[in-house]
Design a protein around this motif. Structure first.
Motif, short mmCIF file in Angstrom:
data_model
loop_
_atom_site.label_atom_id
_atom_site.label_comp_id
_atom_site.label_asym_id
_atom_site.label_seq_id
_atom_site.Cartn_x
_atom_site.Cartn_y
_atom_site.Cartn_z
N SER A 183 -3.86 6.17 -13.27
CA SER A 183 -4.08 6.00 -11.71
C SER A 183 -5.31 5.24 -11.37
O SER A 183 -6.17 5.10 -12.09
N VAL A 184 -5.14 4.17 -10.28
CA VAL A 184 -6.00 3.58 -9.78
C VAL A 184 -6.52 4.05 -8.46
O VAL A 184 -5.28 4.14 -7.53
N LEU A 185 -7.46 4.38 -8.19
CA LEU A 185 -8.06 4.88 -7.00
C LEU A 185 -8.82 4.01 -6.35
O LEU A 185 -9.88 3.27 -6.66
N LEU A 186 -8.32 3.49 -5.16
CA LEU A 186 -8.93 2.35 -4.22
C LEU A 186 -9.76 2.77 -3.10
O LEU A 186 -9.51 4.12 -2.46
N GLY A 187 -10.54 2.28 -2.72
CA GLY A 187 -11.48 2.57 -1.35
C GLY A 187 -11.30 1.73 -0.41
O GLY A 187 -9.92 1.45 -0.23
N LEU A 188 -12.10 1.24 0.41
CA LEU A 188 -11.78 0.40 1.57
C LEU A 188 -11.12 -1.16 1.12
O LEU A 188 -11.99 -1.80 0.55
N VAL A 189 -10.14 -1.18 1.16
CA VAL A 189 -9.42 -2.59 0.94
C VAL A 189 -8.86 -3.17 1.90
O VAL A 189 -8.20 -2.63 2.64
N ASP A 190 -9.40 -4.54 2.26
CA ASP A 190 -8.70 -5.29 3.33
C ASP A 190 -7.42 -5.81 2.99
O ASP A 190 -7.33 -6.97 2.37
N THR A 191 -6.22 -5.21 3.18
CA THR A 191 -4.93 -5.69 3.01
C THR A 191 -4.16 -6.21 4.37
O THR A 191 -2.87 -6.43 4.33
N GLY A 192 -5.01 -6.54 5.20
CA GLY A 192 -4.54 -7.19 6.48
C GLY A 192 -4.61 -6.14 7.70
O GLY A 192 -4.75 -6.51 8.79
N GLN A 193 -4.43 -4.74 7.37
CA GLN A 193 -4.83 -3.81 8.37
C GLN A 193 -6.22 -4.00 9.10
O GLN A 193 -6.18 -3.72 10.31
N TRP A 194 -7.24 -3.99 8.17
CA TRP A 194 -8.60 -4.11 8.79
C TRP A 194 -8.68 -5.41 9.62
O TRP A 194 -9.45 -5.31 10.53
N GLN A 195 -8.10 -6.66 9.39
CA GLN A 195 -8.39 -7.76 9.97
C GLN A 195 -7.60 -7.41 11.39
O GLN A 195 -8.13 -7.95 12.27
N ARG A 196 -6.53 -6.81 11.37
CA ARG A 196 -5.72 -6.39 12.57
C ARG A 196 -6.79 -5.59 13.60
O ARG A 196 -6.80 -5.65 14.70
N ARG A 197 -7.33 -4.53 12.95
CA ARG A 197 -8.33 -3.60 13.55
C ARG A 197 -9.27 -4.31 14.28
O ARG A 197 -9.83 -4.05 15.22
N HIS A 198 -9.95 -5.28 13.58
CA HIS A 198 -11.17 -6.22 13.77
C HIS A 198 -10.69 -6.87 15.04
O HIS A 198 -11.24 -6.99 16.01
N ALA A 199 -9.47 -7.59 15.02
CA ALA A 199 -8.78 -8.42 16.01
C ALA A 199 -8.63 -7.45 17.50
O ALA A 199 -8.94 -7.91 18.63
N GLU A 200 -8.24 -6.20 17.21
CA GLU A 200 -7.99 -5.38 18.39
C GLU A 200 -9.29 -4.73 19.07
O GLU A 200 -9.30 -4.32 19.80
N SER A 201 -10.30 -4.71 18.27
CA SER A 201 -11.57 -4.19 18.55
C SER A 201 -12.26 -4.94 19.49
O SER A 201 -12.95 -4.36 20.44
#
Length: 261
Positions: A183-201
């Protein structure tokens, strides 16, 4: 370093973007044949066009990983096309931002269906072919939430904990067949979703500054979000025959956010 993946066939789910696409690119660059699936075939094919690979070494199939018949048809298509399966990356997933109070029973069932059966259907469908490989490997892309839950992601955390437990059981059950499961356990990774949240903020700051504040609030030691390639690399190396004595392991890719022992 040669990871000995040339000519190997690897399935990647959720491969139209983010970690799945980054992993597919890395595998293709290592000379692997890749079988990619996602629900949106047009988007998947567009993504596959960005791989540095001979089109003959890439298979794209629309597949819903929660549908056992759909997954079995996908695995069968991979074997028909490439003659076998050497690796599986169970990556399809999402996060449900909701507290337990605000989550419906249907949403809870959907989360467990996607996280648990999304991996289990594929591993079952590919098991016979994997057992014939001399370097069979399964990598389950999970999240640090599996060990360190958050109240605002309560159901996703619970489902991911179940998936991590399942991965451990699978590593023991499949070991006699020579199939490794990690298993690979990831934390906060910007896969585009966070870029969208930034734009919407509507926040006027640059993304790096905005995300660094979130990283600090979440206790990420490295002070930033990860990127998809930083997850794809450990996934790819765990698929490598060079890691042939590693099974039942978990690798954190979270920038130091994990606080558990």
């Amino acid at each position: 370093m040669d990871l000995h993946l040339t000519g190997r066939t690897v399935i990647v789910t959720g491969a139209s973007s983010g970690v799945g696409l980054a992993t597919a690119r890395m595998l293709a660059a290592e000379g692997a044949r890749v079988a990619l699936c996602a629900r949106d075939l047009d988007r998947l094919r567009a993504a596959a066009g960005t791989l540095a690979a001979d089109p003959a070494d890439v298979l794209t199939v629309a597949c819903d990983v929660t549908d056992r018949n759909s997954v079995q048809a996908f695995a069968d298509a991979v074997v028909d096309r490439f003659g076998g399966i050497d690796g599986v990356v169970c990556n399809a997933g999402r996060s449900l931002m909701s507290t337990l109070t605000d989550t419906t029973d249907e949403q809870i069932r959907d989360e467990f269906e996607l996280k648990i059966f999304g991996a289990l259907h594929l591993i079952r469908a590919a098991r016979t072919a994997l057992a014939k490989s001399d370097a069979a490997s399964v990598v389950i892309v999970n999240a640090i939430l599996a060990r360190q839950p958050e109240l605002r992601l309560a159901v996703t955390s619970a489902a991911r904990a179940g998936l991590l437990n399942l991965a451990q059981s699978l590593s023991g059950e499949l070991a006699p067949d020579g199939i490794r499961v990690n298993s690979v356990l990831l934390g906060l990774v910007d896969t585009g979703q966070w870029q969208r949240r930034h734009a919407e903020s509507g926040d006027g700051r640059a993304f790096d500054e905005w995300s660094a504040e979130i990283a600090a609030d979440r206790g990420i030691g490295l002070g930033r979000f990860g990127i998809a390639d930083e997850v794809a690399f450990p996934v790819t190396t765990l698929l490598s025959p060079r890691n042939s004595y590693v099974t039942g392991a978990t690798v954190d890719v979270g920038g130091g956010v994990g606080r558990y022992v």
